[in-house]
Design a protein around this motif. Structure first.
Motif, PDB file in Angstrom:
ATOM      1  N   TYR A 342      39.863  42.429  44.585  1.00 27.03           N
ATOM      2  CA  TYR A 342      38.855  42.395  43.781  1.00 27.03           C
ATOM      3  C   TYR A 342      38.647  43.706  42.846  1.00 27.03           C
ATOM      4  O   TYR A 342      39.418  44.527  43.065  1.00 27.03           O
ATOM      5  N   TYR A 354      33.475  43.196  41.168  1.00 23.89           N
ATOM      6  CA  TYR A 354      33.575  41.944  40.793  1.00 23.89           C
ATOM      7  C   TYR A 354      34.351  41.311  41.763  1.00 23.89           C
ATOM      8  O   TYR A 354      35.730  41.649  42.263  1.00 23.89           O
ATOM      9  N   ASN A 356      36.626  38.788  41.973  1.00 27.27           N
ATOM     10  CA  ASN A 356      37.352  38.312  40.875  1.00 27.27           C
ATOM     11  C   ASN A 356      38.725  38.911  41.073  1.00 27.27           C
ATOM     12  O   ASN A 356      38.779  40.132  41.014  1.00 27.27           O
ATOM     13  N   ASN A 357      39.703  38.286  40.702  1.00 27.31           N
ATOM     14  CA  ASN A 357      40.965  38.619  40.840  1.00 27.31           C
ATOM     15  C   ASN A 357      41.518  39.452  39.739  1.00 27.31           C
ATOM     16  O   ASN A 357      42.630  40.044  39.526  1.00 27.31           O
ATOM     17  N   LYS A 358      40.793  39.044  38.480  1.00 28.71           N
ATOM     18  CA  LYS A 358      41.218  39.840  37.190  1.00 28.71           C
ATOM     19  C   LYS A 358      39.988  40.810  36.527  1.00 28.71           C
ATOM     20  O   LYS A 358      38.787  40.712  36.909  1.00 28.71           O
ATOM     21  N   VAL A 360      37.457  42.277  34.237  1.00 36.20           N
ATOM     22  CA  VAL A 360      36.342  41.466  33.566  1.00 36.20           C
ATOM     23  C   VAL A 360      35.947  42.368  32.111  1.00 36.20           C
ATOM     24  O   VAL A 360      35.609  43.542  32.184  1.00 36.20           O
ATOM     25  N   ASP A 365      34.556  36.143  31.569  1.00 40.22           N
ATOM     26  CA  ASP A 365      35.510  36.880  32.707  1.00 40.22           C
ATOM     27  C   ASP A 365      34.539  36.919  33.901  1.00 40.22           C
ATOM     28  O   ASP A 365      34.716  36.896  35.056  1.00 40.22           O
ATOM     29  N   ALA A 368      33.612  33.952  35.938  1.00 40.88           N
ATOM     30  CA  ALA A 368      34.638  33.752  36.605  1.00 40.88           C
ATOM     31  C   ALA A 368      34.700  34.074  38.116  1.00 40.88           C
ATOM     32  O   ALA A 368      35.574  33.820  39.059  1.00 40.88           O
ATOM     33  N   SER A 369      33.723  35.128  38.475  1.00 38.74           N
ATOM     34  CA  SER A 369      33.794  35.523  39.737  1.00 38.74           C
ATOM     35  C   SER A 369      33.177  34.862  40.674  1.00 38.74           C
ATOM     36  O   SER A 369      32.316  33.748  40.486  1.00 38.74           O
ATOM     37  N   ASP A 370      33.244  35.156  41.842  1.00 36.20           N
ATOM     38  CA  ASP A 370      32.786  34.448  43.049  1.00 36.20           C
ATOM     39  C   ASP A 370      31.489  34.813  43.389  1.00 36.20           C
ATOM     40  O   ASP A 370      31.153  35.592  44.550  1.00 36.20           O
ATOM     41  N   GLN A 392      25.833  39.342  41.310  1.00 28.35           N
ATOM     42  CA  GLN A 392      27.102  39.765  40.723  1.00 28.35           C
ATOM     43  C   GLN A 392      26.707  40.215  39.397  1.00 28.35           C
ATOM     44  O   GLN A 392      27.483  41.164  38.819  1.00 28.35           O
TER      45      GLN A 392
END
Ligand SMILES: Cc1ncc(COP(=O)(O)O)c(C=O)c1O
Length: 425
Positions: A342, A354, A356-358, A360, A365, A368-370, A392
């Protein structure tokens, strides 16, 4: 009464049981009985380390004794007059001497009013109708900026509110954050029609999205070339990233600045400021109308001024930036250790994790987070005695009350909650 009962009762008489949608935590919010330092306490007696801090104003933590005594003193002499007070003068002198490009200010009651009036001012000054807004930024709940808005509008999936005529939003052009080409294109397609671009310098209403290194300066330059103004909405960043706010931090010059939150010391306020030629367009000096029964309310002014003086005298911004850095480092270490991938994004005393693997950089972007797992993480943290803004798409804050003991306790709970997410993912 317990939190759940209070919520059930509230739902009968308050819309959705709350007075602002961001407070509608599922399945039900906790009801606060008091706040002290870094903690808030609910009606059931449970305590929470608070990283929401009323969505940003409480830079000195809850129930700060100096602010309380200042407000008590003000109360003893009456609290609402509808005529000028000398405190407003002192307050305006403080702000104009610290915030770049601000010769004069106008105090209103909320950040919403400040941005609403700032946009009217930009339109009045330039004689143009259109504005450019950044996707995912939030500037309060008024018509022309409730288009692809952040904060509660994003959390509750109401990016475009019903009840706003197309005739109003047709003048709002949307572009992504950190995208200079989109701005150039929008200005080209709407030649000589754009009054201003309004943005948060750091998007704190879609998590915590930083501007790329040269972004703010580039957009300012392009806007100037097209005769359009830059409205920097510093409702979150003002007197948080520096005494001169984000303008000072990022070395960028804005045309109109809006502030709120910290500058009211926890009481309702909104402030807008600009250089003389722009500000003198506002009533009673000029033809752009602004007025308000509670503008420059003595309680908000006294709490705000005391807060700003303390920030300066005690070098508080450096202190909380250090706290923010330590917390972000602790969070990153935990996330790396457990291999979660994250993103911890932050600047000074504001941050967000985030899911999120990338990294933001804009609204897409962020989306696209969980966000569902993030809510589970928030719930788990509440059970463990840590309260985050429950989305989030909000930003966490630290105050001067977040000391090492509080940080160490919090990091233990963050680790436990993140490990739970990892198992259930
Ligand atoms: C950047 C920004 N601008 C404006 C506002 C609106 O301020 P208020 O809630 O005081 O109306 C907010 C509120 O969160 C904000 O974060």
């Amino acid at each position: 009464m317990r939190n759940e009962e209070l919520f059930l009762e509230s739902k009968k008489v308050l819309v959705g049981g709350v007075n602002s949608p961001v407070r509608a935590i599922k399945p039900y919010p906790f009801f606060v009985s008091k706040g002290q330092g870094a903690k808030i306490f609910d009606e059931e007696g449970k305590s929470y380390v608070d990283y929401c801090l009323a969505f940003g104003p409480l830079i000195l933590g809850h129930n700060n004794p100096i602010i309380r005594r200042t407000v008590e003193k003000r109360l003893n002499s009456g609290w609402c007059f509808g005529t000028p007070t000398s405190a407003e003068l002192e307050y305006a002198k403080f702000i104009t001497s610290h915030v770049p490009n601000v010769d004069k200010i106008r105090c209103v009651n909320t950040g919403t009013e400040a941005t609403m009036t700032a946009i009217r001012l930009a339109r009045g000054f330039t004689g143009r109708d259109k504005i450019i807004k950044i996707e995912g930024a939030f500037h309060g709940a008024h018509d022309c900026v409730l288009v692809k808005a952040g904060s509660g509008a994003l959390t509750h999936s109401v990016p475009n509110s019903k009840g706003i005529p197309d005739d109003v939003t047709k003048n709002t052009i949307l572009i992504p954050f950190n995208d200079v080409d989109s701005l150039e294109q929008a200005l080209k397609e709407n030649k000589d029609q754009v009054a201003a671009l309004i943005t948060e310098p750091v998007i704190g209403n879609a998590g915590c999205i930083l501007p790329e290194q040269t972004y703010l300066n580039e957009i300012k330059k392009i806007l100037s070339e097209h005769g359009s103004l830059l409205i920097l909405d510093e409702v979150i960043t003002g007197f948080r990233l520096g005494m001169g706010g984000a303008q000072e931090y990022f070395k960028v010059d804005a045309d109109i600045i809006t502030m709120g939150k910290i500058v009211g010391g926890g009481f309702p306020i909104g402030v807008m400021g600009a250089r003389n030629e722009i500000m003198d367009m506002i009533t009673p000096s000029g033809p752009v109308y602004n007025a308000g029964t509670f503008n420059g309310h003595p309680l908000s002014i006294s709490a705000g001024l005391a807060t700003l003086k303390m920030i300066k005298e005690k070098n508080i911004l450096q202190r909380i930036a250090e706290t923010g850095k330590n917390l972000q480092k602790g969070l990153s270490d935990i996330i790396n250790d457990i291999n979660l991938g994250y993103q911890v994004q932050g600047i000074g005393p504001m941050f967000q994790v985030y899911f999120n693997n990338k990294p933001v950089w804009n609204l897409d972007d962020a989306k696209a987070s969980d966000a569902d797992s993030f809510l589970k993480y928030c719930k788990s943290l509440r059970e463990k005695g840590v309260y985050l803004p429950p989305s989030q798409f909000e930003c966490c804050f630290v105050s001067t009350s977040h000391d090492n003991e509080i940080l160490n306790f919090s990091l233990e709970q963050f680790e436990a909650a993140l490990k739970e997410i990892m198992i259930t993912r």
